[in-house]
Write a protein that holds these residues in place. Sequence first.
Motif, PDB file in Angstrom:
ATOM      1  N   UNK A   7       0.835  -1.207   0.000  1.00 58.48           N
ATOM      2  CA  UNK A   7       0.000   0.000   0.000  1.00 58.48           C
ATOM      3  C   UNK A   7       0.869   1.256   0.000  1.00 58.48           C
ATOM      4  N   UNK A   8       1.887   1.275   0.845  1.00 60.95           N
ATOM      5  CA  UNK A   8       2.793   2.425   0.877  1.00 60.95           C
ATOM      6  C   UNK A   8       3.533   2.582  -0.443  1.00 60.95           C
ATOM      7  N   UNK A   9       3.985   1.478  -1.002  1.00 61.20           N
ATOM      8  CA  UNK A   9       4.713   1.538  -2.273  1.00 61.20           C
ATOM      9  C   UNK A   9       3.820   2.089  -3.381  1.00 61.20           C
ATOM     10  N   UNK A  10       2.595   1.579  -3.476  1.00 63.67           N
ATOM     11  CA  UNK A  10       1.666   2.070  -4.491  1.00 63.67           C
ATOM     12  C   UNK A  10       1.373   3.543  -4.328  1.00 63.67           C
ATOM     13  N   UNK A  11       1.158   3.961  -3.087  1.00 64.17           N
ATOM     14  CA  UNK A  11       0.879   5.380  -2.819  1.00 64.17           C
ATOM     15  C   UNK A  11       2.063   6.254  -3.197  1.00 64.17           C
ATOM     16  N   UNK A  12       3.264   5.815  -2.848  1.00 65.91           N
ATOM     17  CA  UNK A  12       4.453   6.603  -3.184  1.00 65.91           C
ATOM     18  C   UNK A  12       4.676   6.691  -4.688  1.00 65.91           C
ATOM     19  N   UNK A  13       4.357   5.628  -5.401  1.00 66.78           N
ATOM     20  CA  UNK A  13       4.506   5.638  -6.864  1.00 66.78           C
ATOM     21  C   UNK A  13       3.575   6.686  -7.476  1.00 66.78           C
ATOM     22  N   UNK A  14       2.298   6.645  -7.091  1.00 67.78           N
ATOM     23  CA  UNK A  14       1.318   7.585  -7.645  1.00 67.78           C
ATOM     24  C   UNK A  14       1.649   9.015  -7.234  1.00 67.78           C
ATOM     25  N   UNK A  15       1.959   9.217  -5.968  1.00 66.24           N
ATOM     26  CA  UNK A  15       2.259  10.574  -5.489  1.00 66.24           C
ATOM     27  C   UNK A  15       3.550  11.127  -6.070  1.00 66.24           C
ATOM     28  N   UNK A  16       4.538  10.273  -6.290  1.00 68.91           N
ATOM     29  CA  UNK A  16       5.784  10.769  -6.877  1.00 68.91           C
ATOM     30  C   UNK A  16       5.556  11.217  -8.316  1.00 68.91           C
TER      31      UNK A  16
END
Length: 78
Positions: A7-16
């Motif tokens: 979940x954190x990885x997916x969020x960081x990908x989209x937000x980055x």
Amino acid sequence: MTLALLEWAGALVVLSAFGLVQLGRLSPESDRYFLVNVVGGLVLAGVGVPTQQWGFVVLNGAWAAIALQGLLARRRRA
């Protein structure tokens, strides 16, 4: 990898991707931008399924589908 880490990885990908567009480092019309959003959205939607967070699944599944449509449309124009 645990669901929380995914979940954190997916969020960081989209937000980055969003942050890089805002900083002018990535074009919102680039293949990379669309692909990052597809991957991030799919990861986040996938995380929501086993935990039955259906709003999360719908939001991020739609995010990925829209980004995929943008990527395909861009490729057809090229």
